[in-house]
Structures are given as C-alpha cells and as structure tokens.
Design a protein around this motif. Structure first.
Motif, mmCIF file in Angstrom:
data_model
loop_
_atom_site.group_PDB
_atom_site.id
_atom_site.type_symbol
_atom_site.label_atom_id
_atom_site.label_comp_id
_atom_site.label_asym_id
_atom_site.label_seq_id
_atom_site.Cartn_x
_atom_site.Cartn_y
_atom_site.Cartn_z
ATOM 1 N N UNK A 134 0.845 -1.197 0.000
ATOM 2 C CA UNK A 134 0.000 0.000 0.000
ATOM 3 C C UNK A 134 0.878 1.244 0.000
ATOM 4 N N UNK A 135 0.570 2.155 -0.911
ATOM 5 C CA UNK A 135 1.310 3.419 -1.017
ATOM 6 C C UNK A 135 0.317 4.560 -0.865
ATOM 7 N N UNK A 136 0.432 5.333 0.217
ATOM 8 C CA UNK A 136 -0.453 6.459 0.446
ATOM 9 C C UNK A 136 -0.050 7.634 -0.436
ATOM 10 N N UNK A 137 -1.060 8.255 -1.080
ATOM 11 C CA UNK A 137 -0.819 9.434 -1.933
ATOM 12 C C UNK A 137 -1.599 10.606 -1.341
ATOM 13 N N UNK A 138 -0.979 11.402 -0.448
ATOM 14 C CA UNK A 138 -1.673 12.549 0.149
ATOM 15 C C UNK A 138 -1.774 13.714 -0.835
ATOM 16 N N UNK A 139 -2.688 14.653 -0.536
ATOM 17 C CA UNK A 139 -2.864 15.813 -1.391
ATOM 18 C C UNK A 139 -1.665 16.745 -1.342
ATOM 19 N N UNK A 140 -1.459 17.483 -2.431
ATOM 20 C CA UNK A 140 -0.328 18.415 -2.527
ATOM 21 C C UNK A 140 -0.847 19.824 -2.783
ATOM 22 N N UNK A 141 -0.069 20.805 -2.323
ATOM 23 C CA UNK A 141 -0.346 22.231 -2.564
ATOM 24 C C UNK A 141 -1.787 22.593 -2.200
ATOM 25 N N UNK A 142 -2.521 23.177 -3.150
ATOM 26 C CA UNK A 142 -3.883 23.637 -2.893
ATOM 27 C C UNK A 142 -4.878 22.493 -2.776
ATOM 28 N N UNK A 143 -4.426 21.277 -3.082
ATOM 29 C CA UNK A 143 -5.315 20.111 -3.040
ATOM 30 C C UNK A 143 -5.011 19.238 -1.827
ATOM 31 N N UNK A 144 -4.740 19.869 -0.694
ATOM 32 C CA UNK A 144 -4.315 19.135 0.494
ATOM 33 C C UNK A 144 -5.392 18.198 1.030
ATOM 34 N N UNK A 145 -6.657 18.433 0.697
ATOM 35 C CA UNK A 145 -7.726 17.564 1.184
ATOM 36 C C UNK A 145 -7.885 16.298 0.346
ATOM 37 N N UNK A 146 -7.202 16.232 -0.797
ATOM 38 C CA UNK A 146 -7.306 15.063 -1.664
ATOM 39 C C UNK A 146 -6.490 13.909 -1.090
ATOM 40 N N UNK A 147 -6.914 12.679 -1.430
ATOM 41 C CA UNK A 147 -6.204 11.498 -0.941
ATOM 42 C C UNK A 147 -6.524 10.306 -1.843
ATOM 43 N N UNK A 148 -5.457 9.538 -2.178
ATOM 44 C CA UNK A 148 -5.608 8.293 -2.914
ATOM 45 C C UNK A 148 -4.668 7.247 -2.301
ATOM 46 N N UNK A 149 -4.912 5.987 -2.631
ATOM 47 C CA UNK A 149 -4.046 4.899 -2.177
ATOM 48 C C UNK A 149 -3.776 3.964 -3.339
ATOM 49 N N UNK A 150 -2.501 3.672 -3.556
ATOM 50 C CA UNK A 150 -2.097 2.720 -4.592
ATOM 51 C C UNK A 150 -1.791 1.390 -3.925
ATOM 52 N N UNK A 151 -2.369 0.306 -4.479
ATOM 53 C CA UNK A 151 -2.052 -1.053 -4.040
ATOM 54 C C UNK A 151 -1.280 -1.728 -5.167
ATOM 55 N N UNK A 152 -0.038 -2.087 -4.852
ATOM 56 C CA UNK A 152 0.894 -2.594 -5.885
ATOM 57 C C UNK A 152 1.230 -4.037 -5.548
ATOM 58 N N UNK A 153 0.878 -4.944 -6.476
ATOM 59 C CA UNK A 153 1.169 -6.368 -6.292
ATOM 60 C C UNK A 153 2.662 -6.581 -6.575
ATOM 61 N N UNK B 166 4.298 -9.179 -6.717
ATOM 62 C CA UNK B 166 4.620 -10.371 -7.505
ATOM 63 C C UNK B 166 4.225 -10.177 -8.968
ATOM 64 N N UNK B 167 2.985 -9.819 -9.220
ATOM 65 C CA UNK B 167 2.517 -9.657 -10.600
ATOM 66 C C UNK B 167 2.791 -8.265 -11.142
ATOM 67 N N UNK B 168 3.058 -7.287 -10.237
ATOM 68 C CA UNK B 168 3.292 -5.885 -10.585
ATOM 69 C C UNK B 168 2.019 -5.177 -11.082
ATOM 70 N N UNK B 169 0.843 -5.787 -10.802
ATOM 71 C CA UNK B 169 -0.418 -5.114 -11.122
ATOM 72 C C UNK B 169 -0.639 -3.974 -10.131
ATOM 73 N N UNK B 170 -1.228 -2.882 -10.614
ATOM 74 C CA UNK B 170 -1.449 -1.691 -9.791
ATOM 75 C C UNK B 170 -2.947 -1.426 -9.679
ATOM 76 N N UNK B 171 -3.410 -1.175 -8.450
ATOM 77 C CA UNK B 171 -4.814 -0.831 -8.181
ATOM 78 C C UNK B 171 -4.847 0.524 -7.482
ATOM 79 N N UNK B 172 -5.766 1.386 -7.897
ATOM 80 C CA UNK B 172 -5.876 2.718 -7.337
ATOM 81 C C UNK B 172 -7.208 2.864 -6.597
ATOM 82 N N UNK B 173 -7.124 3.268 -5.334
ATOM 83 C CA UNK B 173 -8.329 3.557 -4.560
ATOM 84 C C UNK B 173 -8.437 5.074 -4.377
ATOM 85 N N UNK B 174 -9.602 5.616 -4.734
ATOM 86 C CA UNK B 174 -9.843 7.052 -4.563
ATOM 87 C C UNK B 174 -10.463 7.278 -3.193
#
Length: 278
Positions: free
Chosen positions: A177-196, A198-206
């Motif tokens: 799990x890789x947390x992606x916090x908001x930057x600059x004027x978008x500090x309230x934004x947030x996403x999370x990347x789930x990176x496999x 083994x398979x290197x598949x990437x899933x994005x949670x908004x």
C-alpha cells in the motif's frame, strides 16, 4: 379539493342510484352544500335519466281514453266510436275492458322500469369500468416499480461483486500500500495505490478527489528512473472504489494529475492533486 376529479370519480352515479354507503352519502351531501358545481352535475344526471325514461315510454292506443271513460262511468261506447274501432277492438267485450286497461298499464310500467334499469345498468357499467381502469393503472405502476427495484438490485449486486473481487486483491499479503496525500492547494485530496509485488499489477483507490470538470480526466503516473510513466486513466463515472490500472514493473513514487480526457504523454505538474513515494 379538486372538484372536477371529485365529479368524475363516480360518486354522483353511486349516490343517484342508491349505491353509495352511508358515509359516502353524508360526505356527498356535505360537498353539495359547499360546491354548486356538484349539485348541477347531480341534477344533470337525474334529468338525463328522466329524459331517457320519458323518451322511451310506451304510448297507449288512441282509443284507450274512451275505453277508460266507459269503464269508469259505466256508459257504453257510442256507435260512432264503436264503428271507428277495428275488428280486433270490437272482439273485446265490455266486461273485459278493465282487464285490458290493467294489462296496458302493466306493460307501460314494465317498459318504463326496464328503461330505468337499462340506464342504471349503463351507469354501473361505466362506474365499474372507471374503477377497473384505476386498478389496472395501479397494477402497471407497481409492475414498473418492481422492475426498477429488480434492476437496481441486480446493479447493486454487480457492484458488490466487483468490490469484493477488488478487496480480495488489496487484502493479499503481496500487496504493497502506497499512500498518496494531497499536494499544494489540493491538500484535502487522498488516494491509495495497491501494488502487487509479484505480478506488478497496480490498483488505485480514490479516498477523496473532486469531480473533474467536463472534458477532464485524472491520470495516474509512476516515477520510473526519475521519469513519469503513464500508469492509466481513472474513469470516475463508473463509481468504482478500487480501479485496476496499468502493470508497473518498478517505481519509486506514484502521483495523480488532472489532464484532458483521454490522457497526456507527459503530466501537467501544475495540475497535480496527490503524490506518494514508496
């Protein structure tokens, strides 16, 4: 009260024909006292029934008047009147005249009663036809609502199955799990990347992203060897919590920018919403 709908509801026919319940009768008479339009509609119906009965009444024979006078006064019909009768009329004896009159009156009364019953039957048929139409409409409305509920349920079941399948992926021990916090004027934004790993598949949670403007779309980027690599476009109209993105063999960070719909070969750094390092 919508007085026209009340008039067309069939209550007037029920009241005039004596089919209304005691409660309906009292309510109708109260409405009549308040709304002259209802009284006019009731009187029009009563007049219509009366005209129908009169117009279809049986007219007695022309000689019946003299026969009635003769029977009442006990006088014999004059020779002049007698000769004007047909042979069939002369066949009747004087003592049979009251019986003939009674039969004629009985026939006339029966015909008038039949006409009134016919009118009442027509009104009843019309009343029940309207009630049946209301029931059919209500049934059709319920059928449409049932179909909508079934479709909504099927759609919800499909979404739940997608959510379950996606969460099965992100609960896998291989997922990073890789947390992606908001930057600059978008500090309230947030996403999370789930990176496999083994398979290197990437899933994005908004977790939190504002709805993009028309013609704009979010794009995920992976930092590979210090350069941004397209990791896929995010379609927020599909209402998915977790979206599978492109396969990324290696990366040191992930970021999301807002680009023109369809994506861009290079990210707009001024339109970056979230970013997180691994």
């Amino acid at each position: 009260m919508n007085i026209q709908e009340y008039i067309q509801s069939g209550i007037i026919e029920s009241y005039v024909l004596g089919l209304a319940s005691e409660e309906e009768r009292l309510e109708f008479e109260s409405v009549c006292a308040t709304y002259p339009e209802v009284v006019e509609a009731r009187e029009a119906l009563e007049l219509s029934l009366e005209h129908q009965a009169v117009s279809n009444a049986v007219t007695p024979p022309a000689y019946l008047k003299d026969k009635i006078r003769s029977a009442i006064g006990g006088q014999q019909a004059s020779n002049e009147v007698t000769t004007s009768y047909t042979t069939t009329e002369n066949d009747y004896a004087d003592e049979d005249q009251p019986l003939i009159i009674r039969k004629l009156f009985s026939l006339r009364s029966a015909a008038a009663a039949a006409i009134i019953l016919l009118g009442a039957s027509t009104l009843l048929n019309f009343y029940f036809y309207r009630e049946n139409g209301k029931l059919v409409k209500a049934f059709n409305d319920l059928s449409v609502q049932h179909s909508q509920l079934v479709n909504n349920n099927q759609s919800m079941q499909a979404k739940l199955q997608d959510y379950a399948a996606n969460f099965e992926h992100i609960r896998n021990p291989r997922m990073k799990a890789v947390k992606l916090p908001g930057v600059s004027a978008n500090s309230s934004s947030m996403c999370t990347v789930y990176w496999d790993m083994q398979t290197k598949d990437v899933y994005l949670m908004v977790n939190n992203l504002p709805k993009p403007a028309t013609g704009m779309q979010y794009q995920l980027w992976a930092m590979v060897d210090g350069k941004p690599v397209d990791a896929g476009m995010l379609d927020m109209d599909k209402d998915n919590m977790v979206v599978k993105m492109k396969n990324i063999p290696s990366a040191t960070a992930f970021a999301v920018t807002l680009e023109k719909k369809g994506g861009s070969p290079t990210p707009d750094m001024n339109a970056m919403y979230v970013m997180g390092t691994i």
